[in-house]
Design a protein around this motif. Structure first.
Motif, PDB file in Angstrom:
ATOM      1  N   SER A 178       0.839  -1.205   0.000  1.00 39.96           N
ATOM      2  CA  SER A 178       0.000   0.000   0.000  1.00 39.96           C
ATOM      3  C   SER A 178       0.869   1.248   0.000  1.00 39.96           C
ATOM      4  CB  SER A 178      -0.910   0.016   1.240  1.00 39.96           C
ATOM      5  OG  SER A 178      -1.720  -1.118   1.257  1.00 39.96           O
ATOM      6  N   VAL A 179       1.954   1.217   0.790  1.00 41.52           N
ATOM      7  CA  VAL A 179       2.866   2.363   0.857  1.00 41.52           C
ATOM      8  C   VAL A 179       3.534   2.567  -0.507  1.00 41.52           C
ATOM      9  CG1 VAL A 179       5.021   3.205   1.882  1.00 41.52           C
ATOM     10  CG2 VAL A 179       3.255   2.176   3.330  1.00 41.52           C
ATOM     11  N   ARG A 180       3.972   1.453  -1.113  1.00 41.97           N
ATOM     12  CA  ARG A 180       4.678   1.553  -2.398  1.00 41.97           C
ATOM     13  C   ARG A 180       3.750   2.092  -3.475  1.00 41.97           C
ATOM     14  NH1 ARG A 180       6.415  -3.492  -2.643  1.00 41.97           N
ATOM     15  NH2 ARG A 180       5.093  -4.229  -4.321  1.00 41.97           N
ATOM     16  N   GLN A 181       2.456   1.721  -3.393  1.00 41.42           N
ATOM     17  CA  GLN A 181       1.481   2.173  -4.395  1.00 41.42           C
ATOM     18  C   GLN A 181       0.845   3.506  -4.018  1.00 41.42           C
ATOM     19  OE1 GLN A 181      -1.125  -1.217  -4.396  1.00 41.42           O
ATOM     20  NE2 GLN A 181       0.183  -2.423  -5.757  1.00 41.42           N
ATOM     21  N   ALA A 182       1.331   4.083  -2.909  1.00 37.36           N
ATOM     22  CA  ALA A 182       0.793   5.365  -2.418  1.00 37.36           C
ATOM     23  C   ALA A 182      -0.705   5.281  -2.141  1.00 37.36           C
ATOM     24  CB  ALA A 182       1.105   6.498  -3.383  1.00 37.36           C
ATOM     25  N   ASP A 183      -1.164   4.106  -1.744  1.00 34.92           N
ATOM     26  CA  ASP A 183      -2.568   3.920  -1.355  1.00 34.92           C
ATOM     27  C   ASP A 183      -2.653   4.203   0.148  1.00 34.92           C
ATOM     28  OD1 ASP A 183      -5.125   3.137  -0.818  1.00 34.92           O
ATOM     29  OD2 ASP A 183      -4.989   1.200  -1.849  1.00 34.92           O
ATOM     30  N   TRP A 184      -2.645   5.490   0.490  1.00 34.40           N
ATOM     31  CA  TRP A 184      -2.469   5.882   1.892  1.00 34.40           C
ATOM     32  C   TRP A 184      -3.656   5.526   2.771  1.00 34.40           C
ATOM     33  CZ3 TRP A 184       2.342   6.173   2.295  1.00 34.40           C
ATOM     34  CH2 TRP A 184       3.135   6.715   1.280  1.00 34.40           C
ATOM     35  N   SER A 185      -4.853   5.557   2.214  1.00 36.42           N
ATOM     36  CA  SER A 185      -6.018   5.211   3.048  1.00 36.42           C
ATOM     37  C   SER A 185      -5.956   3.736   3.453  1.00 36.42           C
ATOM     38  CB  SER A 185      -7.324   5.519   2.322  1.00 36.42           C
ATOM     39  OG  SER A 185      -7.411   4.763   1.145  1.00 36.42           O
ATOM     40  N   ARG A 186      -5.506   2.911   2.526  1.00 36.51           N
ATOM     41  CA  ARG A 186      -5.387   1.490   2.837  1.00 36.51           C
ATOM     42  C   ARG A 186      -4.237   1.258   3.832  1.00 36.51           C
ATOM     43  NH1 ARG A 186      -5.049  -3.352  -1.651  1.00 36.51           N
ATOM     44  NH2 ARG A 186      -5.517  -5.031  -0.206  1.00 36.51           N
ATOM     45  N   ALA A 187      -3.150   1.990   3.626  1.00 34.89           N
ATOM     46  CA  ALA A 187      -2.017   1.853   4.548  1.00 34.89           C
ATOM     47  C   ALA A 187      -2.413   2.305   5.952  1.00 34.89           C
ATOM     48  CB  ALA A 187      -0.831   2.664   4.045  1.00 34.89           C
ATOM     49  N   CYS A 188      -3.154   3.404   6.037  1.00 35.02           N
ATOM     50  CA  CYS A 188      -3.580   3.894   7.352  1.00 35.02           C
ATOM     51  C   CYS A 188      -4.515   2.891   8.031  1.00 35.02           C
ATOM     52  CB  CYS A 188      -4.281   5.247   7.214  1.00 35.02           C
ATOM     53  SG  CYS A 188      -3.110   6.601   6.959  1.00 35.02           S
ATOM     54  N   ALA A 189      -5.359   2.225   7.241  1.00 34.15           N
ATOM     55  CA  ALA A 189      -6.286   1.240   7.811  1.00 34.15           C
ATOM     56  C   ALA A 189      -5.538   0.038   8.384  1.00 34.15           C
ATOM     57  CB  ALA A 189      -7.275   0.782   6.750  1.00 34.15           C
ATOM     58  N   ALA A 190      -4.305  -0.173   7.923  1.00 27.75           N
ATOM     59  CA  ALA A 190      -3.516  -1.310   8.407  1.00 27.75           C
ATOM     60  C   ALA A 190      -2.761  -0.989   9.686  1.00 27.75           C
ATOM     61  CB  ALA A 190      -2.530  -1.748   7.329  1.00 27.75           C
ATOM     62  N   LEU A 191      -2.813   0.280  10.116  1.00 26.25           N
ATOM     63  CA  LEU A 191      -2.107   0.665  11.342  1.00 26.25           C
ATOM     64  C   LEU A 191      -2.959   0.370  12.573  1.00 26.25           C
ATOM     65  CD1 LEU A 191      -0.636   4.158  10.311  1.00 26.25           C
ATOM     66  CD2 LEU A 191       0.586   1.962  10.425  1.00 26.25           C
ATOM     67  N   ALA A 192      -2.299   0.027  13.682  1.00 30.95           N
ATOM     68  CA  ALA A 192      -3.007  -0.161  14.957  1.00 30.95           C
ATOM     69  C   ALA A 192      -3.551   1.195  15.420  1.00 30.95           C
ATOM     70  CB  ALA A 192      -2.052  -0.731  16.001  1.00 30.95           C
ATOM     71  N   PRO A 193      -4.685   1.206  16.143  1.00 31.97           N
ATOM     72  CA  PRO A 193      -5.311   2.486  16.513  1.00 31.97           C
ATOM     73  C   PRO A 193      -4.354   3.466  17.193  1.00 31.97           C
ATOM     74  CG  PRO A 193      -6.751   0.653  17.060  1.00 31.97           C
ATOM     75  CD  PRO A 193      -5.471   0.055  16.588  1.00 31.97           C
ATOM     76  N   GLN A 194      -3.560   2.983  18.141  1.00 33.26           N
ATOM     77  CA  GLN A 194      -2.676   3.894  18.877  1.00 33.26           C
ATOM     78  C   GLN A 194      -1.559   4.440  17.970  1.00 33.26           C
ATOM     79  OE1 GLN A 194      -2.377   3.400  22.911  1.00 33.26           O
ATOM     80  NE2 GLN A 194      -0.235   3.949  23.133  1.00 33.26           N
ATOM     81  N   THR A 195      -1.117   3.628  17.029  1.00 30.14           N
ATOM     82  CA  THR A 195      -0.081   4.068  16.089  1.00 30.14           C
ATOM     83  C   THR A 195      -0.630   5.160  15.178  1.00 30.14           C
ATOM     84  OG1 THR A 195       0.812   1.834  16.152  1.00 30.14           O
ATOM     85  CG2 THR A 195       1.561   3.233  14.358  1.00 30.14           C
TER      86      THR A 195
END
Lengths: 135, 227
Positions: free
Chosen positions: A41-58
């Motif tokens: 997701s990061v490599r494809q600049a799909d930031w919404s998907r990358a953000c969804a993969a982060l833990a809530p506190q992160t």
């Protein structure tokens, strides 16, 4: 840890009846997949998907420190291009996935493995230095 | 007195302490679960259900680190009191009886009686093994528990390490870690203190009716006498 030692350790843990060993390999695979999905997701600049993969506190830490939304803050962190999978280790609800140019930490949530830290580099006798992390 | 009541009375020591063990183990699980989840929530991670917690290495290491030290205590006590003495203590043998004692005193081989255990009357390896079976079983349970502590301990240690963004360690590295030896030695010191204080306090203090004490009126100098 070398593979034979990990296998021996798993057998010993099984013998001691302390943990569900049958699914350890599957859990490592699941954690690795989650890490690779995040990196893709990061490599494809799909930031919404990358953000969804982060833990809530992160995610919260990222948005609070950048004072903007996750999708705007994450590109500025300049996470490294991840490369190939080198290995993963799972202990309880936590995992570490090592890629050729990045190390990620993950935690198990009801929805699956989420990234607690990314862009991490080892430091001698100290925790990893991570570009994105919670708390 | 019916059979059940008589059974309960004749086995009340094991039943009472066995029940107490189970109740306190449940209590440990409940409080350990709450403590573990407090740490997870503090780190912004997802808390575990109670049954999930029972399968964690965190619970296993907390249980086994105490088990190993208790069985080490009894193993050392059972073996140590063959040779080690304490003048005036009911925990000690009489001062001239240090050692494994004669076959006659121990009622083994030709000196075994009609009600002696079968292996006590044997003259070969069975008698040798049975003569040390209490200490051996304690030693085996101690070894198993300590091994289990080390295995559960490295998993719990690594889980915490990963939460703190640190690399996991191998089992051999963990055996040399401060965490393993701190968990181990903090239990050993308390067990050894308990044994030493029991041996010496029972010289001067009494508990009327307890076989762990001398009779109340027994002299401080009388050794190997149980009330």
């Amino acid at each position: 840890m070398p593979p034979w030692r990990r296998t021996a350790l798993m057998v010993l843990v099984c013998a001691a009846g302390l943990s569900g060993c049958a699914t350890l390999g599957e859990r490592e695979t699941a954690a690795s997949r989650a890490a690779l999905r995040f990196e893709r997701s990061v490599r494809q600049a799909d930031w919404s998907r990358a953000c969804a993969a982060l833990a809530p506190q992160t995610r919260q830490e990222l948005t609070e420190s950048a004072k903007t939304s996750c999708v705007k803050a994450l590109p500025d962190e300049e996470l490294p291009y991840a490369g190939a999978l080198r290995g993963s280790e799972v202990y309880g609800q936590q995992a570490q996935v090592v890629l050729s140019t990045d190390t990620l930490f993950l935690s198990a949530f009801p929805t699956g493995w989420l990234i607690t830290a990314a862009g991490c580099e080892p430091r001698p006798h100290q925790p990893y230095q991570c570009k994105v992390k919670g708390g | 007195m019916n059979r059940l009541t008589r059974f309960a009375k004749h086995n009340s020591l094991t039943l009472a302490f066995g029940t107490g063990f189970l109740l306190t183990l449940v209590g440990q699980a409940v409080s350990g679960h709450a403590d573990f989840n407090n740490q997870l929530v503090t780190d912004g991670l997802h808390p575990l259900g109670f049954l999930q917690y029972l399968a964690t290495s965190d619970f296993a290491v907390d249980v086994t680190e105490n088990w190993q030290s208790e069985y080490l205590q009894f193993f050392l006590y059972v073996f140590g009191t063959v040779w080690l003495l304490q003048r005036g203590s009911p925990e000690s043998k009489e001062l001239d009886k240090a050692g494994v004692e004669s076959d006659r005193e121990q009622k083994v081989g030709d000196h075994a009686g009609s009600e002696s255990p079968r292996w006590a009357a044997d003259k070969g390896w069975r008698q040798t093994l049975y003569s040390r079976s209490l200490g051996i079983v304690m030693a085996v349970i101690f070894t198993w528990s300590w091994l289990a502590q080390s295995i559960a301990g490295v998993a719990a240690y690594n889980e915490e390490h990963l939460r703190q963004l640190q690399a996991p360690v191998s089992w051999l590295q963990y055996l040399g870690s401060a965490d393993f030896w701190n968990r181990t030695l903090q239990n050993w010191q308390s067990e050894l203190l308990a044994v030493a204080s029991m041996a010496i306090l029972s010289v001067y203090l009494r508990q009327r009716g307890s076989p762990e004490s001398k009779p109340v009126g027994a002299a401080h100098t009388s050794t190997g006498v149980e009330g």
